[in-house]
Design a protein around this motif. Structure first.
Motif, mmCIF file in Angstrom:
data_model
loop_
_atom_site.group_PDB
_atom_site.id
_atom_site.type_symbol
_atom_site.label_atom_id
_atom_site.label_comp_id
_atom_site.label_asym_id
_atom_site.label_seq_id
_atom_site.Cartn_x
_atom_site.Cartn_y
_atom_site.Cartn_z
ATOM 1 N N ALA A 74 12.263 -2.710 78.895
ATOM 2 C CA ALA A 74 11.061 -3.009 78.123
ATOM 3 C C ALA A 74 9.924 -3.361 79.078
ATOM 4 O O ALA A 74 10.118 -4.147 80.011
ATOM 5 C CB ALA A 74 11.327 -4.164 77.167
ATOM 6 N N PRO A 75 8.736 -2.811 78.884
ATOM 7 C CA PRO A 75 7.620 -3.129 79.784
ATOM 8 C C PRO A 75 7.150 -4.562 79.591
ATOM 9 O O PRO A 75 7.258 -5.133 78.503
ATOM 10 C CB PRO A 75 6.537 -2.132 79.366
ATOM 11 C CG PRO A 75 6.835 -1.842 77.928
ATOM 12 C CD PRO A 75 8.337 -1.883 77.812
ATOM 13 N N ALA A 76 6.640 -5.149 80.657
ATOM 14 C CA ALA A 76 6.076 -6.494 80.552
ATOM 15 C C ALA A 76 4.795 -6.496 79.733
ATOM 16 O O ALA A 76 4.440 -7.510 79.130
ATOM 17 C CB ALA A 76 5.803 -7.065 81.948
ATOM 18 N N GLU A 77 4.126 -5.349 79.681
ATOM 19 C CA GLU A 77 2.894 -5.241 78.905
ATOM 20 C C GLU A 77 2.616 -3.768 78.649
ATOM 21 O O GLU A 77 2.803 -2.926 79.534
ATOM 22 C CB GLU A 77 1.721 -5.871 79.650
ATOM 23 C CG GLU A 77 0.412 -5.854 78.901
ATOM 24 C CD GLU A 77 -0.739 -6.394 79.727
ATOM 25 O OE1 GLU A 77 -1.865 -5.887 79.588
ATOM 26 O OE2 GLU A 77 -0.511 -7.334 80.525
ATOM 27 N N ALA A 78 2.203 -3.441 77.417
ATOM 28 C CA ALA A 78 1.846 -2.061 77.081
ATOM 29 C C ALA A 78 0.874 -2.085 75.913
ATOM 30 O O ALA A 78 0.991 -2.914 75.004
ATOM 31 C CB ALA A 78 3.089 -1.246 76.712
ATOM 32 N N LEU A 79 -0.093 -1.172 75.939
ATOM 33 C CA LEU A 79 -1.080 -1.077 74.862
ATOM 34 C C LEU A 79 -1.316 0.389 74.551
ATOM 35 O O LEU A 79 -1.591 1.186 75.446
ATOM 36 C CB LEU A 79 -2.397 -1.749 75.271
ATOM 37 C CG LEU A 79 -3.570 -1.616 74.293
ATOM 38 C CD1 LEU A 79 -3.215 -2.185 72.927
ATOM 39 C CD2 LEU A 79 -4.811 -2.311 74.862
ATOM 40 N N ASP A 80 -1.193 0.725 73.265
ATOM 41 C CA ASP A 80 -1.409 2.098 72.818
ATOM 42 C C ASP A 80 -2.351 2.066 71.617
ATOM 43 O O ASP A 80 -2.223 1.200 70.742
ATOM 44 C CB ASP A 80 -0.076 2.750 72.429
ATOM 45 C CG ASP A 80 -0.247 4.210 72.092
ATOM 46 O OD1 ASP A 80 -1.025 4.901 72.773
ATOM 47 O OD2 ASP A 80 0.409 4.686 71.135
ATOM 48 N N VAL A 81 -3.285 3.002 71.579
ATOM 49 C CA VAL A 81 -4.233 3.092 70.474
ATOM 50 C C VAL A 81 -4.187 4.501 69.905
ATOM 51 O O VAL A 81 -4.213 5.486 70.655
ATOM 52 C CB VAL A 81 -5.673 2.756 70.929
ATOM 53 C CG1 VAL A 81 -6.663 2.979 69.789
ATOM 54 C CG2 VAL A 81 -5.762 1.319 71.429
ATOM 55 N N VAL A 82 -4.111 4.605 68.579
ATOM 56 C CA VAL A 82 -4.124 5.907 67.911
ATOM 57 C C VAL A 82 -5.112 5.853 66.750
ATOM 58 O O VAL A 82 -5.463 4.778 66.256
ATOM 59 C CB VAL A 82 -2.721 6.279 67.373
ATOM 60 C CG1 VAL A 82 -1.730 6.400 68.515
ATOM 61 C CG2 VAL A 82 -2.240 5.259 66.347
ATOM 62 N N ARG A 83 -5.553 7.034 66.338
ATOM 63 C CA ARG A 83 -6.383 7.102 65.136
ATOM 64 C C ARG A 83 -5.525 6.755 63.935
ATOM 65 O O ARG A 83 -4.431 7.286 63.759
ATOM 66 C CB ARG A 83 -6.968 8.501 64.960
ATOM 67 C CG ARG A 83 -8.056 8.830 65.956
ATOM 68 C CD ARG A 83 -8.800 10.089 65.524
ATOM 69 N NE ARG A 83 -9.778 10.487 66.522
ATOM 70 C CZ ARG A 83 -11.005 9.990 66.606
ATOM 71 N NH1 ARG A 83 -11.385 9.069 65.743
ATOM 72 N NH2 ARG A 83 -11.841 10.410 67.545
ATOM 73 N N LEU A 84 -6.017 5.872 63.096
ATOM 74 C CA LEU A 84 -5.270 5.463 61.921
ATOM 75 C C LEU A 84 -5.364 6.522 60.823
ATOM 76 O O LEU A 84 -4.415 6.755 60.085
ATOM 77 C CB LEU A 84 -5.795 4.114 61.420
ATOM 78 C CG LEU A 84 -5.006 3.412 60.331
ATOM 79 C CD1 LEU A 84 -3.564 3.174 60.767
ATOM 80 C CD2 LEU A 84 -5.671 2.079 59.994
ATOM 81 N N ARG A 85 -6.512 7.159 60.719
ATOM 82 C CA ARG A 85 -6.748 8.232 59.751
ATOM 83 C C ARG A 85 -8.041 8.922 60.183
ATOM 84 O O ARG A 85 -8.609 8.600 61.222
ATOM 85 C CB ARG A 85 -6.851 7.680 58.328
ATOM 86 C CG ARG A 85 -7.853 6.541 58.163
ATOM 87 C CD ARG A 85 -7.824 5.943 56.763
ATOM 88 N NE ARG A 85 -8.796 4.853 56.651
ATOM 89 C CZ ARG A 85 -8.525 3.585 56.912
ATOM 90 N NH1 ARG A 85 -7.292 3.245 57.288
ATOM 91 N NH2 ARG A 85 -9.453 2.655 56.785
#
Length: 318
Positions: free
Chosen positions: A119-130
């Motif tokens: 498991a990464p110590a930190e990760a951030l992902d952003v996607v379009r919700l709609r």
């Protein structure tokens, strides 16, 4: 509490089995990866490459330093292995001295880490919700953090980004990416409850918040190691319970409810302020906790929830 050698391996195996039995949604970090990360600590403790394995009473899991040490060792594993003889040669020479045995154990440990899912110590992902709307860009941000106090935390935020001097997301190609402002806000907020994160986001210029979910892993309680008899009664033989907290603050919740026996209490003044914010912004809050228990501990887990007046899913693990 410190565990040593075979005792540490046995504890890790029991805790990992409970995590693998959780079958959680994507609101949480993947418990199967966490279980694999845990088991990566077994060989170095059992073979004496680590002095001991600490267990944090608040979470029933190893401290931040143990999780991070595995990540650091994996990062340097290939470089170290390149300077060692092959594993078969080292294993054949392990009987010659404790130093030879330690070298063989280190090779085995690092080889395992190269193939392990951690498991990464930190990760951030952003996607379009709609699809984009006239009001702005709907986005979902998923932030994972190995938190020094709370263990593994996942924050999932659904928001609509409008015009702002300091936006939280920005377009890049066909998608969206997080700005430093969003990363910094989520990093600083990872120890806060979902409602406080919701309010921090709602206070940002140009941001409309739809949902904040905060999911946590732990505590893990095992008979003979950490077992809260004041909550669960006498420890059953080989009993174990793992808890997975879930806090949701969202505008589409019809009403709020507390279904977490471990939900923290809020003072009267703070609760009044929160209730006023809920009425003003139109969101509700739900606290939940999923539980996984060994067969011998299922009754204790259900009795605990019943006594607390909460409705909880209790899965049977191993």
């Amino acid at each position: 509490m410190n565990l040593f050698g075979a005792d540490a391996r046995a504890w890790l195996a029991r805790a990992a089995a409970l995590l693998r039995g959780a079958r959680l949604s994507r609101d949480w970090p993947d418990p199967r990866v966490l279980a694999e990360h845990l088991m990566a600590m077994a060989l170095p403790v059992e073979r004496g490459l680590w002095d001991a394995l600490a267990v944090v009473p608040a979470t029933g899991l190893p401290p931040w330093t143990a999780w991070q040490q595995i990540l650091s060792e994996r990062d340097g594993a290939e470089r170290v292995l390149a300077h060692l003889a092959d594993g078969a040669t080292l294993a054949a020479e392990a009987h010659r001295s404790p130093a030879h045995a330690r070298l063989a154990d280190r090779h085995a440990h690092l080889t395992t880490l190269c193939a392990a899912r951690l498991a990464p110590a930190e990760a951030l992902d952003v996607v379009r919700l709609r699809a984009p709307a006239e009001a702005g860009a709907p986005a979902r941000a998923v932030f994972d953090k190995l938190d020094a106090a709370a263990g593994f935390v996942r924050l999932t935020v659904d928001l609509v980004q409008g015009e702002a001097a300091e936006p939280l997301v920005r377009p890049e190609g066909d998608g969206l990416v997080a700005t430093p402002a969003l990363r910094g806000l989520l990093y600083r907020s990872s120890a806060l409850d979902a409602e406080l994160v919701f309010l921090q986001l709602a206070a940002r210029e140009g941001v409309t918040v739809e949902r904040v979910v905060r999911a946590t892993v732990g505590p893990v309680w095992l008979a003979g190691i950490l077992w809260p008899s004041d909550l669960l009664g006498p420890p059953p033989a080989d009993g174990g319970i793992a808890g997975f907290g879930l806090q949701t603050a969202a505008v589409d919740l019809p009403h709020g409810r507390v279904d977490d026996p471990l939900a923290p209490s809020v003072g009267a003044d703070a609760l009044a302020e929160r209730q006023a914010a809920r009425a003003r912004l139109g969101y509700a809050v739900h606290h939940d906790r999923r539980l996984v228990a060994t067969p011998s501990a299922v009754a204790a887990a259900k009795a605990w929830c019943q006594a607390a007046g909460t409705r909880n899913v209790v899965r049977v693990g191993r």
